[in-house]
Design an enzyme around this catalytic site. Structure first.
Site, PDB file in Angstrom:
ATOM      1  N   ASP A   9      51.739  42.356  41.391  1.00  0.00           N
ATOM      2  CA  ASP A   9      51.401  42.204  42.910  1.00  0.00           C
ATOM      3  C   ASP A   9      50.683  43.551  42.952  1.00  0.00           C
ATOM      4  O   ASP A   9      50.833  44.560  43.004  1.00  0.00           O
ATOM      5  CB  ASP A   9      52.886  42.451  43.562  1.00  0.00           C
ATOM      6  CG  ASP A   9      52.594  42.575  45.070  1.00  0.00           C
ATOM      7  OD1 ASP A   9      51.678  42.854  45.551  1.00  0.00           O
ATOM      8  OD2 ASP A   9      53.749  42.419  45.738  1.00  0.00           O
ATOM      9  N   ILE A  10      49.315  43.387  43.335  1.00  0.00           N
ATOM     10  CA  ILE A  10      48.470  44.448  43.628  1.00  0.00           C
ATOM     11  C   ILE A  10      48.918  45.604  44.686  1.00  0.00           C
ATOM     12  O   ILE A  10      48.557  46.474  44.769  1.00  0.00           O
ATOM     13  CB  ILE A  10      46.991  44.046  44.057  1.00  0.00           C
ATOM     14  CG1 ILE A  10      45.938  44.993  43.935  1.00  0.00           C
ATOM     15  CG2 ILE A  10      46.932  43.260  45.377  1.00  0.00           C
ATOM     16  CD1 ILE A  10      44.537  44.688  43.807  1.00  0.00           C
ATOM     17  N   ASN A  23      38.224  39.763  54.301  1.00  0.00           N
ATOM     18  CA  ASN A  23      37.007  38.741  55.080  1.00  0.00           C
ATOM     19  C   ASN A  23      36.087  39.689  55.639  1.00  0.00           C
ATOM     20  O   ASN A  23      36.425  40.819  55.960  1.00  0.00           O
ATOM     21  CB  ASN A  23      37.572  37.712  55.959  1.00  0.00           C
ATOM     22  CG  ASN A  23      38.485  38.336  56.993  1.00  0.00           C
ATOM     23  OD1 ASN A  23      38.137  39.032  57.762  1.00  0.00           O
ATOM     24  ND2 ASN A  23      39.960  37.839  57.112  1.00  0.00           N
ATOM     25  N   GLY A  31      46.162  35.158  51.656  1.00  0.00           N
ATOM     26  CA  GLY A  31      46.129  35.597  50.316  1.00  0.00           C
ATOM     27  C   GLY A  31      46.211  37.152  50.121  1.00  0.00           C
ATOM     28  O   GLY A  31      47.154  37.891  51.019  1.00  0.00           O
ATOM     29  N   VAL A  32      45.371  37.751  49.211  1.00  0.00           N
ATOM     30  CA  VAL A  32      45.283  39.276  49.050  1.00  0.00           C
ATOM     31  C   VAL A  32      45.385  39.860  50.335  1.00  0.00           C
ATOM     32  O   VAL A  32      46.212  40.922  50.253  1.00  0.00           O
ATOM     33  CB  VAL A  32      44.486  39.413  47.733  1.00  0.00           C
ATOM     34  CG1 VAL A  32      44.339  41.017  47.605  1.00  0.00           C
ATOM     35  CG2 VAL A  32      44.927  39.089  46.486  1.00  0.00           C
ATOM     36  N   ASP A  33      44.385  39.653  51.142  1.00  0.00           N
ATOM     37  CA  ASP A  33      44.051  40.572  52.135  1.00  0.00           C
ATOM     38  C   ASP A  33      45.281  40.453  53.197  1.00  0.00           C
ATOM     39  O   ASP A  33      45.833  41.623  53.607  1.00  0.00           O
ATOM     40  CB  ASP A  33      42.873  39.740  52.918  1.00  0.00           C
ATOM     41  CG  ASP A  33      42.294  40.576  54.013  1.00  0.00           C
ATOM     42  OD1 ASP A  33      42.522  41.609  54.115  1.00  0.00           O
ATOM     43  OD2 ASP A  33      41.593  39.910  54.963  1.00  0.00           O
ATOM     44  N   TYR A 125      38.139  31.040  48.849  1.00  0.00           N
ATOM     45  CA  TYR A 125      36.884  31.201  48.721  1.00  0.00           C
ATOM     46  C   TYR A 125      36.066  30.315  47.634  1.00  0.00           C
ATOM     47  O   TYR A 125      34.811  30.267  47.437  1.00  0.00           O
ATOM     48  CB  TYR A 125      36.266  32.555  48.532  1.00  0.00           C
ATOM     49  CG  TYR A 125      36.482  33.592  49.831  1.00  0.00           C
ATOM     50  CD1 TYR A 125      37.143  33.163  50.928  1.00  0.00           C
ATOM     51  CD2 TYR A 125      35.384  34.612  49.970  1.00  0.00           C
ATOM     52  CE1 TYR A 125      37.232  33.714  51.996  1.00  0.00           C
ATOM     53  CE2 TYR A 125      35.487  35.379  51.175  1.00  0.00           C
ATOM     54  CZ  TYR A 125      36.276  34.848  52.016  1.00  0.00           C
ATOM     55  OH  TYR A 125      36.313  35.684  53.191  1.00  0.00           O
TER      56      TYR A 125
END
Length: 172
Positions: A9-10, A23, A31-33, A125
Site C-alpha cells: 500500500d503506497i 488527475n 484508485g491510488v489518488d 486510465y
C-alpha cells in the site's frame, strides 16, 4: 539509484516522498489518488487547492509533476503527476515516461533520498499493466544511469498486487 518493486500500500510506504497518480484537477479521485487523499487527511486537499489557485489554474498537465506536504502520511512529501489517459487518446509512451522524469525532478528539488511510485496510468486510465511496467522501469533505468543522480538512493515501485509487482520485478 537502487530500483525495486514490492507489493504493498503506497500510503504506508516508509520513504521520503510518494508519487500520486493524480488527475489534472488535483482534487482527489479514485484508485491510488483517492487512497492517498484519504490517508493524508483533509489538509492535502487544501494544499492541492492552493496549487491550483497559484500554479495551475487550468489543472496539472499530463506528464508534469508538483509537490505538496504529506500531512498524515509516513512520507514527508506527495509528488502529484498526471498520467496519460488512453481512453482520451493519450497513448504515447513518452507521456508516461515524462511522469517519472518530472516526478524525479521535483524529488531532487526536495532533496529526497527515497521515493515510491504506483503503476501510473494503469487501471482507470486504460493502459496495459505490462506496458506501464515496461515504460516506467525503462524511464527509471534512464534516471539511474545518469552520471549525477543528485541524492536519490532508492526508487521503489509499490504495487497493489503480487502479479503486478512481479511484472515490474521481471523487468528490473
Amino acid at each position: 539509484m537502487k530500483i525495486t518493486a514490492v507489493t504493498g500500500d503506497i500510503t504506508e510506504a516508509r520513504v521520503d516522498a510518494i508519487v500520486n497518480a493524480a488527475n489534472s484537477s488535483l482534487m482527489g479521485g479514485g484508485g491510488v489518488d483517492g487512497a492517498i487523499h484519504a490517508a493524508a487527511g483533509p489538509q492535502l486537499l487544501g494544499a492541492c487547492t492552493e496549487v491550483r489557485r497559484t500554479q495551475y489554474p487550468d489543472g496539472l498537465p499530463v506528464g508534469e509533476a508538483v509537490s505538496t506536504p504529506g500531512f498524515d502520511l509516513p512520507a514527508s512529501w506527495v509528488i502529484h503527476t498526471v498520467g496519460p489517459n488512453r481512453h482520451r487518446g493519450e497513448s504515447d509512451p513518452q507521456l508516461l515516461a515524462n511522469c517519472l522524469h518530472s516526478s524525479l525532478e521535483v524529488a531532487r528539488l526536495l532533496e529526497v533520498e527515497s521515493i515510491a511510485f504506483p503503476a501510473i496510468s494503469a487501471g482507470a486510465y486504460g493502459w496495459d499493466m505490462d506496458e506501464v511496467a515496461e515504460v516506467l522501469v525503462g524511464a527509471a533505468r534512464q534516471e539511474a544511469d545518469k552520471p549525477k543522480n543528485d541524492g536519490i538512493a532508492e526508487l521503489r515501485f509499490v504495487l497493489f498486487s503480487e502479479s503486478i509487482a512481479l511484472a515490474f520485478q521481471n523487468l528490473i
